[in-house]
Design a protein around this motif. Structure first.
Motif, PDB file in Angstrom:
ATOM      1  N   LEU A  44      -1.411  11.716  10.228  1.00  0.00           N
ATOM      2  CA  LEU A  44      -0.367  10.512   9.001  1.00  0.00           C
ATOM      3  C   LEU A  44       0.669  11.423   8.082  1.00  0.00           C
ATOM      4  CD1 LEU A  44      -4.323   9.176   8.339  1.00  0.00           C
ATOM      5  CD2 LEU A  44      -2.438   7.853   9.742  1.00  0.00           C
ATOM      6  N   ASP A  46       3.378  10.939   8.493  1.00  0.00           N
ATOM      7  CA  ASP A  46       4.492   9.644   8.044  1.00  0.00           C
ATOM      8  C   ASP A  46       4.261   8.631   7.115  1.00  0.00           C
ATOM      9  OD1 ASP A  46       3.435   8.718  10.028  1.00  0.00           O
ATOM     10  OD2 ASP A  46       5.018   8.699  11.491  1.00  0.00           O
ATOM     11  N   LEU A  47       3.195   8.623   6.307  1.00  0.00           N
ATOM     12  CA  LEU A  47       2.896   6.735   5.873  1.00  0.00           C
ATOM     13  C   LEU A  47       3.654   6.833   4.591  1.00  0.00           C
ATOM     14  CD1 LEU A  47      -1.172   7.883   5.414  1.00  0.00           C
ATOM     15  CD2 LEU A  47      -0.218   5.558   7.167  1.00  0.00           C
ATOM     16  N   GLU A  48       4.312   5.394   4.715  1.00  0.00           N
ATOM     17  CA  GLU A  48       4.966   5.155   3.808  1.00  0.00           C
ATOM     18  C   GLU A  48       4.782   5.162   2.175  1.00  0.00           C
ATOM     19  OE1 GLU A  48       6.817   1.467   4.437  1.00  0.00           O
ATOM     20  OE2 GLU A  48       7.541   2.245   6.987  1.00  0.00           O
ATOM     21  N   THR A  49       5.166   6.145   1.143  1.00  0.00           N
ATOM     22  CA  THR A  49       5.004   6.226   0.319  1.00  0.00           C
ATOM     23  C   THR A  49       6.010   4.844  -1.115  1.00  0.00           C
ATOM     24  OG1 THR A  49       5.827   7.962  -0.216  1.00  0.00           O
ATOM     25  CG2 THR A  49       3.943   8.008   0.144  1.00  0.00           C
ATOM     26  N   ILE A  66       0.821   6.008  -1.421  1.00  0.00           N
ATOM     27  CA  ILE A  66       0.448   5.012   0.087  1.00  0.00           C
ATOM     28  C   ILE A  66       0.799   3.772  -0.199  1.00  0.00           C
ATOM     29  CG2 ILE A  66      -0.805   4.863   2.386  1.00  0.00           C
ATOM     30  CD1 ILE A  66      -2.314   6.538   2.085  1.00  0.00           C
ATOM     31  N   LYS A  70      -2.722  -1.442   3.895  1.00  0.00           N
ATOM     32  CA  LYS A  70      -3.830   0.281   3.795  1.00  0.00           C
ATOM     33  C   LYS A  70      -3.415   0.571   5.683  1.00  0.00           C
ATOM     34  CE  LYS A  70      -3.862   1.339  -0.666  1.00  0.00           C
ATOM     35  NZ  LYS A  70      -3.048   2.120  -0.971  1.00  0.00           N
ATOM     36  N   LEU A  71      -4.391   1.473   5.964  1.00  0.00           N
ATOM     37  CA  LEU A  71      -4.717   1.866   7.397  1.00  0.00           C
ATOM     38  C   LEU A  71      -5.541   1.246   7.897  1.00  0.00           C
ATOM     39  CD1 LEU A  71      -3.748   4.634   8.839  1.00  0.00           C
ATOM     40  CD2 LEU A  71      -5.711   5.818   8.453  1.00  0.00           C
ATOM     41  N   VAL A  91      -8.605   8.822   4.127  1.00  0.00           N
ATOM     42  CA  VAL A  91      -7.971   7.127   3.296  1.00  0.00           C
ATOM     43  C   VAL A  91      -9.141   6.824   3.609  1.00  0.00           C
ATOM     44  CG1 VAL A  91      -6.112   5.661   3.789  1.00  0.00           C
ATOM     45  CG2 VAL A  91      -5.401   7.952   4.636  1.00  0.00           C
ATOM     46  N   ARG A 124      -1.179  -3.861   8.982  1.00  0.00           N
ATOM     47  CA  ARG A 124      -1.385  -1.904   8.798  1.00  0.00           C
ATOM     48  C   ARG A 124      -1.044  -1.304  10.149  1.00  0.00           C
ATOM     49  NH1 ARG A 124      -5.777  -2.901   5.026  1.00  0.00           N
ATOM     50  NH2 ARG A 124      -5.794  -5.220   5.341  1.00  0.00           N
ATOM     51  N   GLN A 125      -0.488   0.425   9.333  1.00  0.00           N
ATOM     52  CA  GLN A 125      -0.835   1.153  10.221  1.00  0.00           C
ATOM     53  C   GLN A 125      -2.208   1.854  11.304  1.00  0.00           C
ATOM     54  OE1 GLN A 125       1.556   3.873  11.438  1.00  0.00           O
ATOM     55  NE2 GLN A 125       0.292   3.534  13.045  1.00  0.00           N
ATOM     56  N   LYS A 153       2.322  -1.465  14.795  1.00  0.00           N
ATOM     57  CA  LYS A 153       2.393   0.028  14.737  1.00  0.00           C
ATOM     58  C   LYS A 153       0.935   0.975  15.272  1.00  0.00           C
ATOM     59  CE  LYS A 153       3.824  -0.352  10.484  1.00  0.00           C
ATOM     60  NZ  LYS A 153       3.908  -0.127   8.445  1.00  0.00           N
TER      61      LYS A 153
END
Length: 208
Positions: A44, A46-49, A66, A70-71, A91, A124-125, A153
């Protein structure tokens, strides 16, 4: 095509303990959760913020959180359930879906019996989790189902994998990211990973 093999000494150490025949059900379950958390930390990264303004006891400050939806964690039942809490520890707001598959004892082909995913899944990721990636059949089927429901994703996390399973999954779905705790030698004639750790589901839930 993106495959990442874990090299962190803590992950490798805990996988060695998983392999031991005399590791108890309780300890095995804890190790799977801990390994999932350590692998999740890597997967994780590379999670976008996005930046928000928070008020500390000293002053207002712009800090990252984040961003976006959400994931979504999607275990392949039943062994994948053992990895879920490790991801949720990182998370807690993640949604959890479930995909139920069983392997035909003779053909080793996967069959679906349940699929429930968070909505909207396309935003979602998604992290699919299963401790073992053997033939790749169940993993391919699970990603197929997720894509049919709109998932885009997708990351896949497996603690132990066979080369045959890695090749099959990445040939079928070259657009996903695969994270492997340890790549083992091969599959035997019964499609078990060697040296492996036995049946992960049985060892997590104390069944035979």
């Amino acid at each position: 095509m993106s495959v990442s093999y874990m090299t962190h000494p803590l992950i490798r150490h805990k996988i060695t303990l998983l392999r031991k025949e005399d590791t108890s059900t309780n300890e095995f379950r804890k190790l799977v959760e801990e390994i999932a958390m350590l692998m999740g930390y890597e997967a994780l990264s590379d999670l976008e913020t996005q930046d928000i303004t928070v008020k500390t006891p000293i002053e207002e400050s712009v800090q990252p959180v984040i961003s976006g939806k959400k994931l979504a964690v999607v275990p392949i039942l039943r062994a994948g359930l053992g990895m879920v809490n490790g991801i949720l520890a990182l998370v807690p707001s993640a949604r959890v879906g479930h995909i139920g598959l069983y392997r035909d004892p003779e053909t080793h082909a996967p069959h679906e019996y349940y699929c429930k995913l968070p909505d909207p899944i396309d935003q979602r990721q998604i992290v699919v989790v299963d401790p073992m990636l053997a033939t790749g059949g169940s993993a391919i089927a699970a990603v197929d189902f997720i894509k049919k429901h709109g998932g885009q994703k997708i990351k896949f996390m497996s603690i132990i994998a066979a080369p045959e399973g890695v090749d099959a999954l990445m040939n079928a779905h070259p657009d996903i990211q695969l994270y492997v705790g340890c790549l083992d030698r091969e599959l035997n004639e019964n499609a078990y990973i060697c040296p492996g750790l036995g049946d992960a589901g049985d060892r997590i839930f104390g069944t035979k």
